[in-house]
Design an enzyme around this catalytic site. Structure first.
Site, PDB file in Angstrom:
ATOM      1  N   GLY A  29       0.832  -1.205   0.000  1.00  0.00           N
ATOM      2  CA  GLY A  29       0.000   0.000   0.000  1.00  0.00           C
ATOM      3  C   GLY A  29       0.858   1.243   0.000  1.00  0.00           C
ATOM      4  O   GLY A  29       2.067   1.169  -0.196  1.00  0.00           O
ATOM      5  N   ASN A  30       0.222   2.389   0.209  1.00  0.00           N
ATOM      6  CA  ASN A  30       0.975   3.637   0.304  1.00  0.00           C
ATOM      7  C   ASN A  30       0.300   4.542   1.327  1.00  0.00           C
ATOM      8  O   ASN A  30      -0.739   4.198   1.884  1.00  0.00           O
ATOM      9  CB  ASN A  30       1.101   4.300  -1.071  1.00  0.00           C
ATOM     10  CG  ASN A  30      -0.240   4.674  -1.655  1.00  0.00           C
ATOM     11  OD1 ASN A  30      -0.938   5.537  -1.119  1.00  0.00           O
ATOM     12  ND2 ASN A  30      -0.626   4.021  -2.736  1.00  0.00           N
ATOM     13  N   ARG A  31       0.894   5.689   1.569  1.00  0.00           N
ATOM     14  CA  ARG A  31       0.466   6.537   2.679  1.00  0.00           C
ATOM     15  C   ARG A  31      -0.703   7.482   2.361  1.00  0.00           C
ATOM     16  O   ARG A  31      -1.049   8.328   3.177  1.00  0.00           O
ATOM     17  CB  ARG A  31       1.653   7.361   3.178  1.00  0.00           C
ATOM     18  CG  ARG A  31       2.743   6.529   3.784  1.00  0.00           C
ATOM     19  CD  ARG A  31       3.840   7.401   4.362  1.00  0.00           C
ATOM     20  NE  ARG A  31       4.933   6.595   4.900  1.00  0.00           N
ATOM     21  CZ  ARG A  31       4.908   6.013   6.095  1.00  0.00           C
ATOM     22  NH1 ARG A  31       3.851   6.165   6.881  1.00  0.00           N
ATOM     23  NH2 ARG A  31       5.927   5.300   6.509  1.00  0.00           N
ATOM     24  N   SER A  32      -1.288   7.364   1.196  1.00  0.00           N
ATOM     25  CA  SER A  32      -2.395   8.271   0.873  1.00  0.00           C
ATOM     26  C   SER A  32      -3.585   8.056   1.819  1.00  0.00           C
ATOM     27  O   SER A  32      -4.013   6.927   2.047  1.00  0.00           O
ATOM     28  CB  SER A  32      -2.858   8.033  -0.568  1.00  0.00           C
ATOM     29  OG  SER A  32      -4.045   8.753  -0.802  1.00  0.00           O
TER      30      SER A  32
END
Ligand code: C5P
Length: 214
Positions: A29-32
């Site tokens: 995933g990512n931090r958005s």
């Protein structure tokens, strides 16, 4: 909101970071946080647009919008393909993963599989793949060479407007309620906005969208 300047327009907004499965319980995933995308959807809706929100996160108050929940880049691509039919604008605020595991394991990977090699492949670029006669807005989250990188994406992804965002600047990081962005237009115009709440950034973008659409 004071205006109803997007009445009769259909606007597709994407929000959140995609999640690319490694196995049934794990993902890349990512931090958005999805806050910018949700602010855009709320602003467009308040100004009379019919909003289709394609999102990986739940939005607190999405009444009056069509919400399509997705997880992966592949699902987001399919949802956007469907949603843009007849739409006036596509705003890609989502942080789409650039890589995904080539295969997801069918069962939970056990600890004793370490050291574990994950082979990653590129995900489809949604902005490049989804074609049509609508205004196209992209985001460029960068950690260096903000304007140069954003300009390349503006041209490369055939956008009308790109919102360039230095994610290392104070108050502009992931999860913040504020953002400091520069708007870069296809015709070469640029506008630096001060640090402001994400909702205010969204209203600014809607001001330009309303002008382009009317
Ligand atoms: O190339 P980069 O990921 O930095 O571009 C950012 C812009 O492109 C964002 O608007 C993002 O939503 C969009 N994007 C996309 N499909 C991808 C990756 C990014 O549409 N696979």
């Amino acid at each position: 909101n004071r205006k109803n300047d997007l009445a009769g327009k259909t606007i597709v907004v994407t929000a959140g970071g995609t999640r690319e499965p490694i196995d049934p319980v794990r993902y890349i995933g990512n931090r958005s946080s999805g806050k910018m995308g949700c602010a855009l959807a709320a602003a467009a809706s308040a100004r009379g647009a019919s909003v289709k929100l394609v999102s990986t996160v739940d939005m607190p108050d999405s009444s009056g919008m069509t919400v399509i929940r997705v997880e992966t880049a592949a699902q987001m691509l399919e949802a956007v393909r469907g949603a843009v039919k007849g739409a006036d604008a596509l705003i890609m605020a989502a942080a789409v993963a650039d890589f995904r595991p080539l295969t997801a394991a069918g069962g939970k990977i056990k600890k004793n599989a370490a050291p574990l090699d994950l082979k990653l492949e590129a995900t489809p670029d949604i902005l490049s793949e989804v074609k049509g006669d609508f205004i196209r807005v992209g985001f460029a989250a960068e950690t260096a060479d903000l304007i140069d990188n954003a300009k390349k994406k503006l041209g490369g992804k055939n956008l009308d407007l790109i919102v360039a965002n230095d994610v290392t600047a104070p108050g502009s990081g992931f999860g913040a309620d504020t953002n400091k962005v520069t708007l870069l237009f296809k015709d070469g115009r640029a506008e630096d906005l001060p640090l402001m709440p994400k909702r205010a950034v969204a209203e600014k973008i809607m001001d330009y969208l309303a002008t382009m659409l009317n």
